[in-house]
Design a protein around this motif. Structure first.
Motif, PDB file in Angstrom:
ATOM      1  N   PRO A 147     -31.586   7.163-125.124  1.00 49.15           N
ATOM      2  CA  PRO A 147     -32.641   6.299-125.670  1.00 49.15           C
ATOM      3  C   PRO A 147     -33.881   7.058-126.099  1.00 49.15           C
ATOM      4  O   PRO A 147     -34.059   8.235-125.774  1.00 49.15           O
ATOM      5  CB  PRO A 147     -32.943   5.359-124.495  1.00 49.15           C
ATOM      6  CG  PRO A 147     -32.540   6.116-123.275  1.00 49.15           C
ATOM      7  CD  PRO A 147     -31.492   7.124-123.662  1.00 49.15           C
TER       8      PRO A 147
ATOM      9  N   ILE B  91     -42.126   1.378-117.506  1.00 48.45           N
ATOM     10  CA  ILE B  91     -40.881   2.103-117.729  1.00 48.45           C
ATOM     11  C   ILE B  91     -39.889   1.089-118.296  1.00 48.45           C
ATOM     12  O   ILE B  91     -39.976  -0.104-117.978  1.00 48.45           O
ATOM     13  CB  ILE B  91     -40.326   2.745-116.431  1.00 48.45           C
ATOM     14  CG1 ILE B  91     -39.049   3.539-116.740  1.00 48.45           C
ATOM     15  CG2 ILE B  91     -40.069   1.711-115.337  1.00 48.45           C
ATOM     16  CD1 ILE B  91     -38.590   4.445-115.606  1.00 48.45           C
ATOM     17  N   THR B  92     -38.983   1.539-119.144  1.00 49.72           N
ATOM     18  CA  THR B  92     -38.091   0.599-119.818  1.00 49.72           C
ATOM     19  C   THR B  92     -36.637   0.913-119.487  1.00 49.72           C
ATOM     20  O   THR B  92     -36.279   2.062-119.241  1.00 49.72           O
ATOM     21  CB  THR B  92     -38.327   0.652-121.342  1.00 49.72           C
ATOM     22  OG1 THR B  92     -39.656   0.160-121.595  1.00 49.72           O
ATOM     23  CG2 THR B  92     -37.331  -0.190-122.116  1.00 49.72           C
TER      24      THR B  92
ATOM     25  N   ALA C  98     -38.940  -5.087-126.390  1.00 47.56           N
ATOM     26  CA  ALA C  98     -38.806  -4.579-125.020  1.00 47.56           C
ATOM     27  C   ALA C  98     -39.980  -5.043-124.172  1.00 47.56           C
ATOM     28  O   ALA C  98     -40.819  -4.257-123.768  1.00 47.56           O
ATOM     29  CB  ALA C  98     -38.710  -3.058-125.033  1.00 47.56           C
TER      30      ALA C  98
ATOM     31  N   THR D 218     -32.735   0.170-121.014  1.00 46.77           N
ATOM     32  CA  THR D 218     -31.924  -0.343-122.117  1.00 46.77           C
ATOM     33  C   THR D 218     -30.468  -0.272-121.702  1.00 46.77           C
ATOM     34  O   THR D 218     -30.035   0.698-121.093  1.00 46.77           O
ATOM     35  CB  THR D 218     -32.188   0.414-123.433  1.00 46.77           C
ATOM     36  OG1 THR D 218     -31.336  -0.120-124.435  1.00 46.77           O
ATOM     37  CG2 THR D 218     -31.924   1.899-123.293  1.00 46.77           C
TER      38      THR D 218
ATOM     39  N   ILE E  73     -38.027   7.087-125.958  1.00 47.81           N
ATOM     40  CA  ILE E  73     -39.130   6.580-125.133  1.00 47.81           C
ATOM     41  C   ILE E  73     -40.071   5.724-125.982  1.00 47.81           C
ATOM     42  O   ILE E  73     -40.359   6.054-127.137  1.00 47.81           O
ATOM     43  CB  ILE E  73     -39.924   7.756-124.527  1.00 47.81           C
ATOM     44  CG1 ILE E  73     -39.001   8.580-123.615  1.00 47.81           C
ATOM     45  CG2 ILE E  73     -41.150   7.276-123.765  1.00 47.81           C
ATOM     46  CD1 ILE E  73     -39.556   9.945-123.264  1.00 47.81           C
TER      47      ILE E  73
ATOM     48  N   SER F 196     -42.935   8.294-131.317  1.00 48.38           N
ATOM     49  CA  SER F 196     -42.321   8.826-130.102  1.00 48.38           C
ATOM     50  C   SER F 196     -41.655  10.166-130.376  1.00 48.38           C
ATOM     51  O   SER F 196     -41.881  11.153-129.684  1.00 48.38           O
ATOM     52  CB  SER F 196     -41.305   7.809-129.565  1.00 48.38           C
ATOM     53  OG  SER F 196     -40.606   8.342-128.474  1.00 48.38           O
TER      54      SER F 196
ATOM     55  N   ALA G 295     -35.119  -3.853-122.804  1.00 48.79           N
ATOM     56  CA  ALA G 295     -34.831  -3.915-124.230  1.00 48.79           C
ATOM     57  C   ALA G 295     -33.936  -5.113-124.495  1.00 48.79           C
ATOM     58  O   ALA G 295     -32.885  -5.269-123.886  1.00 48.79           O
ATOM     59  CB  ALA G 295     -34.153  -2.625-124.682  1.00 48.79           C
TER      60      ALA G 295
ATOM     61  N   GLN H 253     -45.274   4.937-122.783  1.00 49.79           N
ATOM     62  CA  GLN H 253     -44.505   5.188-121.566  1.00 49.79           C
ATOM     63  C   GLN H 253     -43.988   6.618-121.590  1.00 49.79           C
ATOM     64  O   GLN H 253     -44.029   7.300-122.620  1.00 49.79           O
ATOM     65  CB  GLN H 253     -43.329   4.202-121.465  1.00 49.79           C
ATOM     66  CG  GLN H 253     -43.779   2.743-121.304  1.00 49.79           C
ATOM     67  CD  GLN H 253     -42.655   1.774-121.581  1.00 49.79           C
ATOM     68  OE1 GLN H 253     -41.616   1.806-120.929  1.00 49.79           O
ATOM     69  NE2 GLN H 253     -42.856   0.902-122.556  1.00 49.79           N
TER      70      GLN H 253
ATOM     71  N   ILE I 294     -37.456   6.353-120.098  1.00 45.10           N
ATOM     72  CA  ILE I 294     -36.630   5.188-120.390  1.00 45.10           C
ATOM     73  C   ILE I 294     -35.248   5.469-119.812  1.00 45.10           C
ATOM     74  O   ILE I 294     -34.743   6.598-119.890  1.00 45.10           O
ATOM     75  CB  ILE I 294     -36.589   4.896-121.914  1.00 45.10           C
ATOM     76  CG1 ILE I 294     -35.726   3.653-122.210  1.00 45.10           C
ATOM     77  CG2 ILE I 294     -36.113   6.090-122.721  1.00 45.10           C
ATOM     78  CD1 ILE I 294     -35.903   3.103-123.631  1.00 45.10           C
TER      79      ILE I 294
END
Lengths: 329, 92, 418
Positions: free
Chosen positions: C353, C338-339, C298, C341, C355, C213, C288, C359, C362
């Motif tokens: 965060p 999409i995440t 996640a 956290t 990514i 990432s 996450a 994705q 985030i």
């Protein structure tokens, strides 16, 4: 306590005798129930004991004497009508289905038909297609009727007494093969709740649901299964309408597997209704597809080996039970 | 799966057992009995809000007592929870 | 073996006059049988095709023993028989239009089919019978693709969070039964395996994904402080009416706000492979989850856009429980679009965060903390949270990212039932 050994036949007779002695409105009528003592000797001796007012022979017309029973019930009597076998009851089905079952409804609740119709059912005595069929499901289909099918000696007495006590028409099925079966009869015991199913044997692995003449077969199959490490629960329905779903579902919830033993033909059978009802009410309790052990779909044959091949047997029940068990069970 | 039967504790010992069982339910690896009675269990056992909710849910299941959100702080230490449950259960 | 006299109880088959595949008509002589009275020709009493001869010449058999199997003309041929006799393909047989239509629909070759219609023509029911057998034989659905599990097994798997596809079936015909699910639930989970020593495996996976990432994705960051008072008051009122099992966590409000806000920013709900972003219709919301004993996963709440807030809460709870029990499904691991956290649980103010590839965005949430805040020119104490966004600059710009955070903030300021 007067618990003693008696036959199923004697237990039915005892129930009839008691019902007649307890209530002046009760009487027994049917073909040959008096002088001959009943086609299956159920009422033998009752004419001498209770007199011709209470034990009445009728002409050989099911439609006429069942209709007379409906009329007597409407007139305030509590008739017990004996029809020789369920095959012949079809000649009176109009009286039972179109009249007896519907009159309370059609009269807006003004009329009661406290009628009891007893009949022999089932095969196994080489009486061929004229006398051997099982049409319990025909009557259990009809709202307005109640249907009892005692499978034990004590229940044979209690079903007669419970039926006589009911304000609505009740059909009582007595399996031909059971009449000579011996068991314990406590003639002083209060009448059991035969309107609900009985768990005859408790078990953990599968539920054998059955009634009437198949009860001894299911018990024998249960014993055989236990010897191979399968532990079945045996549910005797006793009452075929209304069905006691609570007991059936409670048992399947314990065992998660079911085999229904029903001497009727499989298509349109009570066994089918029980499987459907369990799927409706307890689908997520089932760990295997339920099995049905029914009669082969032919007119019941006369020849002994053919009749045996057609009917539910201990070995077919055992085989069906193995089928619902897991492979390593 | 051990199914816990709701059994309302009737004494302090019973309450303590319920507390330990609820804590080991959300943090199975933790030894609930060695917790300091006044320590915040969220810190001591490193549990997040979801696990705290499960702890409260378990207390509810075992005692039948519904613990409203505003009382969460009362059950966040062993001693506080014991006092709180004793009060709610009427145990002296 | 027919009875050729009242006193005959057995006969010896001398010779066959017809063989397998021959068509016979009632009355044809099919065999010769020797009895005490001499050799007698045996007539066939049913028309059809001789399928199999059951008794060898020279054998003496009791009366009533089947001698041959004849398939009556009215019986449908089985595909097995049809396929064994490809010579039929050479003869041109007629077929009805509806038979041809059904054959086209089912992609079946009629040239291998023996018809039961007049003069051997192929009828629709012939095709239907074959199509049915083909389906039963599993040609349309290769064996093993469909999971077979008993109703009880399914119900129990749902309660225990067991993935039925990972359960070894012991039921008949490969059906998963409840005992199999119980066994799978009791078996050591992947998490405990992780604890036992493959922890480094998870660490390696995290390391590889995060390094990729940071190596490949040009991150930009945006922060937005959000007043949480309205949302938390709403939550307090709502939870106040509910038994503990049905209460919501503040984290679910965050998830819900992200799901609602992302609708207007499809470029952030996407996968990016080889520089091109593919926006996703569905919102598979990655969450996450830190594991007890270390590590992080996640997985996704699948189709979060279809869930109301209560459903989202229960899916979230289920996912976290299963993540911690090591019972996640492959689809949940690979699909987040999409995440989110939420490091606030650990008390930090804000999180920047990283990514998770492929994705492209985030969202992070810090701790909800009471802080001085200006409302109507006055400094007041308010509960605040810092929302953060890390997004892929190849796909979106800070301007859009900032608007996305503002959309999340406005959702949180006006919480309401879905």
């Amino acid at each position: 306590m007067t618990a003693a050994t008696a036959t199923y036949r004697e237990a039915v007779r005892s129930g009839i005798r008691r019902a007649i002695q307890q209530d002046t409105r009760v009487f027994l009528m049917g073909e040959d129930v008096g002088r001959y003592g009943g086609a299956f000797a159920v009422s033998a001796g009752l004419l001498e004991e209770l007199g011709p007012e209470r034990i009445r022979d009728t002409p050989l017309s099911e439609s006429a004497f069942v209709g007379a029973g409906v009329g007597a019930a409407l007139g305030g009597m509590r008739p017990i009508v004996e029809v020789m076998t369920v095959n012949f009851s079809l000649l009176a089905i109009d009286q039972l289905v179109n009249s007896a079952a519907a009159l309370r409804h059609m009269s807006g609740g003004q009329l009661s038909v406290p009628l009891v119709v007893r009949m022999a059912t089932g095969a196994g005595r080489q009486l061929a297609a004229q006398h051997s069929h099982s049409f319990e499901n025909w009557y259990a289909h009809v709202p307005g009727l109640k249907v009892l099918a005692p499978g034990t000696v004590q229940d044979a007495r209690d079903c007669v007494l419970a039926a006589v006590d009911d304000p609505d028409p009740v059909i009582v099925f007595e399996h031909q093969l059971l009449y000579n079966v011996q068991g314990t009869l406590d003639d002083d015991a209060p009448v059991a709740d035969v309107w609900h199913a009985a768990v005859l044997e408790t078990g953990t692995d599968l539920t054998l649901v059955t009634y009437g003449g198949s009860v001894p077969k299911a018990l024998a199959a249960a014993a055989a299964l236990r010897s191979e490490g399968i532990n079945p629960e045996v549910v005797d329905l006793r009452c075929l309408r209304p069905l006691d779903w609570q007991t059936i579902i409670a048992s399947v919830t314990r065992t998660h597997r079911m085999v229904v033993v029903d001497e009727g033909w499989k298509t349109g059978s009570l066994a089918g209704e029980i499987v459907a009802g369990v799927v409706d009410r307890g689908f997520y309790e089932l760990d295997a597809a339920p099995e049905r052990v029914c009669s082969v779909e032919v007119a019941v044959p006369y020849a002994k080996h053919l009749e045996d091949a057609v009917l539910p047997s201990v070995s077919r029940i055992v085989e069906a039970a193995r089928k619902v068990m897991p492979r390593h069970g | 799966m051990s199914q816990s039967v709701p059994l309302r504790p009737s004494d302090r010992d019973g309450i303590r057992r319920v507390l330990i069982e609820s804590l080991s339910y959300v943090a199975p690896e933790a030894d609930g009995s060695s917790l300091q009675p006044t320590a915040d269990i969220r810190e001591a056992l490193d549990i997040d809000s979801m696990d705290f909710l499960r702890y409260v849910t378990k207390l509810h299941a075992l005692t039948g007592i519904d613990i409203p959100e505003r009382d969460y702080s009362s059950v966040s230490t062993l001693r506080g929870a014991e006092t709180y449950l004793a009060l709610r259960l009427g145990v002296t | 073996m027919p009875s050729l006299g009242a006193d005959m109880d057995a006969g010896t088959l001398r010779a066959w006059r017809r063989g397998p595949g021959d068509e016979v008509v009632r009355g044809d002589i099919i065999a010769e049988v020797e009895t005490d009275k001499g050799i007698v020709e045996v007539e066939v009493y049913a028309s059809g095709v001789v399928e199999r001869l059951l008794v060898e010449p020279g054998t003496k058999v009791p009366v009533g023993t089947p001698l041959a199997l004849i398939r009556a003309a009215s019986e449908q041929t089985t595909p097995r028989v049809a396929i064994e006799k490809p010579r039929i393909a050479t003869s041109v047989r007629s077929s009805t239009p509806s038979a041809r239509k059904l054959a086209r629909e089912r992609d079946l070759d009629l040239s291998h089919l023996r018809g039961t219609g007049r003069h051997g023509s192929i009828t629709r029911s012939d095709v239907a019978a074959i199509a049915g057998s083909v389906e039963l034989a599993g040609v349309h659905e290769p064996a093993g693709t469909r999971l077979r599990a008993s109703p009880l097994a399914r119900a129990r798997a749902a309660v225990l969070g067991v993935d039925l596809r990972r359960v070894e079936p012991t039921g008949r015909q490969g059906v998963v039964i409840a005992a199999d699910v119980d066994r799978a639930a009791k078996a050591p989970t992947r998490l405990s395996a992780a604890e036992a020593g493959t922890q480094t495996g998870m660490r390696k996976a995290i390391a590889a994904a995060m390094a990729r990432s940071k190596r490949e994705i040009p991150h930009y960051y945006a922060l937005h402080t959000i007043d949480m008072e309205p949302a938390l008051e709403w939550l307090r009122d709502r939870n106040g009416e509910r038994p503990v099992q049905r209460r919501l966590l503040p984290a679910v409000l965050f998830l819900r706000a992200v799901v609602l806000a992302i609708r207007d920013f499809p470029e952030l709900n996407a996968h990016c492979d080889g520089g091109r972003a593919e926006p996703s219709e569905a919102v598979h919301l990655g969450v996450a989850v830190s594991l007890r004993g270390g590590g992080l996963v996640a997985p996704a709440i699948l189709h979060a856009e279809r869930l109301n807030i209560d459903q989202l809460m229960s899916e979230f709870q289920d996912l976290v429980l299963r993540a911690r029990a090591g019972q996640l499904r492959a689809s949940e691991m690979s699909s987040p679009t999409i995440t989110v956290t939420s490091l606030g649980e650990r008390g930090v103010e804000a999180v920047l965060p990283v990514i998770v590839p492929p994705q492209v965005a985030i969202v992070g949430f810090g701790a909800i903390q009471t802080r001085p805040y200006v409302v109507d020119e006055k400094v007041v104490a308010r509960r605040l949270v810092v929302a953060s966004l890390a997004a892929d600059h190849r796909v979106s710009d800070g301007h859009r990212g900032g608007k996305f955070l503002a959309a999340i903030a406005s959702r949180l300021k006006e919480p309401k039932e879905p």
